[in-house]
Design a protein around this motif. Structure first.
Motif, PDB file in Angstrom:
ATOM      1  N   VAL A   4      24.064 -22.436   2.239  1.00  0.00           N
ATOM      2  CA  VAL A   4      23.123 -21.377   1.829  1.00  0.00           C
ATOM      3  C   VAL A   4      22.306 -21.855   0.624  1.00  0.00           C
ATOM      4  CG1 VAL A   4      23.001 -19.056   0.788  1.00  0.00           C
ATOM      5  CG2 VAL A   4      24.441 -19.452   2.797  1.00  0.00           C
ATOM      6  N   GLN A   5      22.993 -22.523  -0.312  1.00  0.00           N
ATOM      7  CA  GLN A   5      22.294 -23.024  -1.504  1.00  0.00           C
ATOM      8  C   GLN A   5      21.254 -24.092  -1.107  1.00  0.00           C
ATOM      9  OE1 GLN A   5      24.824 -24.840  -4.380  1.00  0.00           O
ATOM     10  NE2 GLN A   5      23.510 -24.259  -6.094  1.00  0.00           N
ATOM     11  N   GLU A   6      21.680 -24.972  -0.192  1.00  0.00           N
ATOM     12  CA  GLU A   6      20.772 -26.052   0.243  1.00  0.00           C
ATOM     13  C   GLU A   6      19.526 -25.465   0.925  1.00  0.00           C
ATOM     14  OE1 GLU A   6      22.629 -29.217   2.670  1.00  0.00           O
ATOM     15  OE2 GLU A   6      20.741 -29.195   3.797  1.00  0.00           O
ATOM     16  N   ILE A   7      19.735 -24.463   1.776  1.00  0.00           N
ATOM     17  CA  ILE A   7      18.585 -23.852   2.463  1.00  0.00           C
ATOM     18  C   ILE A   7      17.687 -23.150   1.439  1.00  0.00           C
ATOM     19  CG2 ILE A   7      17.849 -22.152   4.199  1.00  0.00           C
ATOM     20  CD1 ILE A   7      20.515 -22.747   5.693  1.00  0.00           C
ATOM     21  N   GLY A   8      18.317 -22.459   0.485  1.00  0.00           N
ATOM     22  CA  GLY A   8      17.546 -21.758  -0.555  1.00  0.00           C
ATOM     23  C   GLY A   8      16.671 -22.739  -1.323  1.00  0.00           C
ATOM     24  N   LYS A   9      17.247 -23.894  -1.670  1.00  0.00           N
ATOM     25  CA  LYS A   9      16.506 -24.908  -2.444  1.00  0.00           C
ATOM     26  C   LYS A   9      15.347 -25.468  -1.631  1.00  0.00           C
ATOM     27  CE  LYS A   9      19.106 -27.719  -5.713  1.00  0.00           C
ATOM     28  NZ  LYS A   9      20.083 -28.817  -5.604  1.00  0.00           N
ATOM     29  N   ALA A  10      15.600 -25.683  -0.328  1.00  0.00           N
ATOM     30  CA  ALA A  10      14.565 -26.264   0.539  1.00  0.00           C
ATOM     31  C   ALA A  10      13.414 -25.270   0.760  1.00  0.00           C
ATOM     32  CB  ALA A  10      15.174 -26.672   1.879  1.00  0.00           C
ATOM     33  N   ALA A  11      13.714 -23.967   0.620  1.00  0.00           N
ATOM     34  CA  ALA A  11      12.727 -22.884   0.708  1.00  0.00           C
ATOM     35  C   ALA A  11      11.818 -22.961   1.947  1.00  0.00           C
ATOM     36  CB  ALA A  11      11.893 -22.844  -0.575  1.00  0.00           C
ATOM     37  N   PRO A  12      12.426 -22.966   3.140  1.00  0.00           N
ATOM     38  CA  PRO A  12      11.580 -22.961   4.334  1.00  0.00           C
ATOM     39  C   PRO A  12      10.905 -21.601   4.527  1.00  0.00           C
ATOM     40  CG  PRO A  12      13.881 -22.658   4.948  1.00  0.00           C
ATOM     41  CD  PRO A  12      13.863 -22.899   3.462  1.00  0.00           C
ATOM     42  N   PHE A  42      24.871 -13.020  14.608  1.00  0.00           N
ATOM     43  CA  PHE A  42      25.801 -12.565  13.564  1.00  0.00           C
ATOM     44  C   PHE A  42      25.592 -13.379  12.285  1.00  0.00           C
ATOM     45  CE2 PHE A  42      27.957 -10.899  17.342  1.00  0.00           C
ATOM     46  CZ  PHE A  42      28.250  -9.608  16.914  1.00  0.00           C
ATOM     47  N   TRP A  43      25.376 -14.682  12.460  1.00  0.00           N
ATOM     48  CA  TRP A  43      25.183 -15.547  11.283  1.00  0.00           C
ATOM     49  C   TRP A  43      23.946 -15.106  10.499  1.00  0.00           C
ATOM     50  CZ3 TRP A  43      21.808 -18.625   8.745  1.00  0.00           C
ATOM     51  CH2 TRP A  43      22.343 -19.485   7.779  1.00  0.00           C
ATOM     52  N   ILE A  44      22.860 -14.891  11.202  1.00  0.00           N
ATOM     53  CA  ILE A  44      21.607 -14.501  10.526  1.00  0.00           C
ATOM     54  C   ILE A  44      21.801 -13.156   9.815  1.00  0.00           C
ATOM     55  CG2 ILE A  44      19.187 -13.826  10.860  1.00  0.00           C
ATOM     56  CD1 ILE A  44      19.052 -15.939  13.129  1.00  0.00           C
ATOM     57  N   LYS A  45      22.451 -12.226  10.510  1.00  0.00           N
ATOM     58  CA  LYS A  45      22.662 -10.905   9.904  1.00  0.00           C
ATOM     59  C   LYS A  45      23.470 -11.047   8.601  1.00  0.00           C
ATOM     60  CE  LYS A  45      25.009  -6.832   9.656  1.00  0.00           C
ATOM     61  NZ  LYS A  45      26.331  -6.707   9.091  1.00  0.00           N
ATOM     62  N   ASN A  46      24.486 -11.904   8.635  1.00  0.00           N
ATOM     63  CA  ASN A  46      25.349 -12.046   7.454  1.00  0.00           C
ATOM     64  C   ASN A  46      24.676 -12.754   6.296  1.00  0.00           C
ATOM     65  OD1 ASN A  46      27.432 -10.737   8.668  1.00  0.00           O
ATOM     66  ND2 ASN A  46      28.415 -12.598   9.444  1.00  0.00           N
ATOM     67  N   TYR A  47      23.770 -13.682   6.598  1.00  0.00           N
ATOM     68  CA  TYR A  47      23.249 -14.525   5.515  1.00  0.00           C
ATOM     69  C   TYR A  47      21.789 -14.322   5.162  1.00  0.00           C
ATOM     70  CZ  TYR A  47      27.724 -16.802   5.741  1.00  0.00           C
ATOM     71  OH  TYR A  47      29.065 -17.023   5.689  1.00  0.00           O
ATOM     72  N   LYS A  48      21.037 -13.579   5.978  1.00  0.00           N
ATOM     73  CA  LYS A  48      19.584 -13.588   5.754  1.00  0.00           C
ATOM     74  C   LYS A  48      19.188 -13.067   4.370  1.00  0.00           C
ATOM     75  CE  LYS A  48      17.679  -9.369   7.531  1.00  0.00           C
ATOM     76  NZ  LYS A  48      17.058  -8.556   8.466  1.00  0.00           N
ATOM     77  N   ASP A  49      19.920 -12.098   3.832  1.00  0.00           N
ATOM     78  CA  ASP A  49      19.506 -11.566   2.531  1.00  0.00           C
ATOM     79  C   ASP A  49      19.800 -12.547   1.394  1.00  0.00           C
ATOM     80  OD1 ASP A  49      18.339  -9.303   3.570  1.00  0.00           O
ATOM     81  OD2 ASP A  49      20.267  -8.254   3.663  1.00  0.00           O
ATOM     82  N   GLN A  50      20.856 -13.353   1.564  1.00  0.00           N
ATOM     83  CA  GLN A  50      21.169 -14.355   0.524  1.00  0.00           C
ATOM     84  C   GLN A  50      20.206 -15.530   0.565  1.00  0.00           C
ATOM     85  OE1 GLN A  50      25.235 -15.902   0.521  1.00  0.00           O
ATOM     86  NE2 GLN A  50      25.855 -14.085   1.625  1.00  0.00           N
TER      87      GLN A  50
END
Ligand code: UDP
Length: 247
Positions: free
Chosen positions: A150-158, A172-180
């Motif tokens: 999650v941190q890596e994706i946040g840093k990459a900022a796609p 389910f994965w997207i629902k759980n993580y999309k807000d973070q």
């Protein structure tokens, strides 16, 4: 974008959009910068959602749900909705890469077996020169790896995160993580990276045009038979629902 028409297929909302309209809706969502979930819904998942209210809620709270698969288009038409075309995940994937190149959006590829997304990425950058792939991660991670991913994706900022974990796991994965993640658009793309990387073949165009891609997939991956056995049950539920609407 103008108010979209919505179909109700076994309690799941599906947008009556073409591929071009879905791309335009996604463009609006990227402009809004609020985390959005895009689902390309097929009959197997709609059938699962009929019996799984958590999955149904995820589908019904997604920002865009496209009719992926001839099963959904058929069902929609049976129920009186005017679906113009099937909006398959992989077609939307390619169209979004084209748009990303034009709009200078960054994309991130998450999912598939180790090494596959890298192969898909090199095919995509060859097909869409200038496409910015800001990160890649395979889909066989453990729960404890999640904070780092999650941190890596946040840093990459796609602008767009393509999640290829298979449906409905990716939903389910997207629902759980999309807000973070604070990524404007997350879209589940099933086995698309396998196809783009060349590991799996998509059906020839003439088979797609005959609406027989599901049969081609079954013939090339016989292990899918268990999953496809729900299709006659899906047809039964749609016919029952059509009958109920008439009385
Ligand atoms: N996958 C993954 N992690 C998992 C399970 C599956 O990355 O824990 C990947 C798998 O390698 C494949 C994709 O998800 O690339 C699922 O493909 P499939 O064709 O089954 O998905 P569908 O399009 O039917 O949803």
């Amino acid at each position: 974008m103008a108010q979209r028409e919505i179909a109700d297929i076994l309690g799941c909302r599906v947008d009556l959009v073409t591929t071009a309209e879905a791309v335009s809706a996604i463009k609006d969502l990227i402009d809004k910068q609020q985390p959005a979930h895009i689902i390309t819904l097929n009959a197997e998942i709609a059938y699962q959602a009929y019996y799984n209210s958590e999955l149904k809620n995820i589908i019904n709270s997604a920002e865009v749900v496209t009719p992926d698969g001839i099963g959904i288009v058929w069902a929609g038409r049976e129920l009186g909705y005017k679906f113009q075309e099937r909006v398959a995940g992989i077609d939307l994937f390619y169209r979004l890469c084209q748009e990303a190149t034009r709009e200078d959006w960054k994309i991130y590829l998450l999912g598939s077996a180790p090494g596959v997304a890298e192969k898909a990425a090199s095919k995509l950058t060859a097909a869409y020169p200038g496409l910015k792939i800001c990160g890649i991660h395979h889909g066989y991670f453990k729960d404890e790896d999640m904070p780092a991913i999650v941190q890596e994706i946040g840093k990459a900022a796609p602008h767009i995160l393509f999640v290829a974990l298979g449906a409905p796991k990716q939903e389910f994965w997207i629902k759980n993580y999309k807000d973070q993640l604070s990524v404007p658009v997350c879209i589940g793309v099933g086995g698309s990276l396998d196809v783009i990387a060349g590991l799996k073949q998509r059906a020839p165009d003439w088979i797609i045009k005959l609406n027989l891609e599901w049969l081609y997939r079954l013939a090339s991956e016989p292990s899918r038979i268990q999953r496809q056995l729900v299709l006659p049950k899906f047809v039964g539920l749609i016919l029952k629902s059509k009958h109920k609407r008439r009385i």
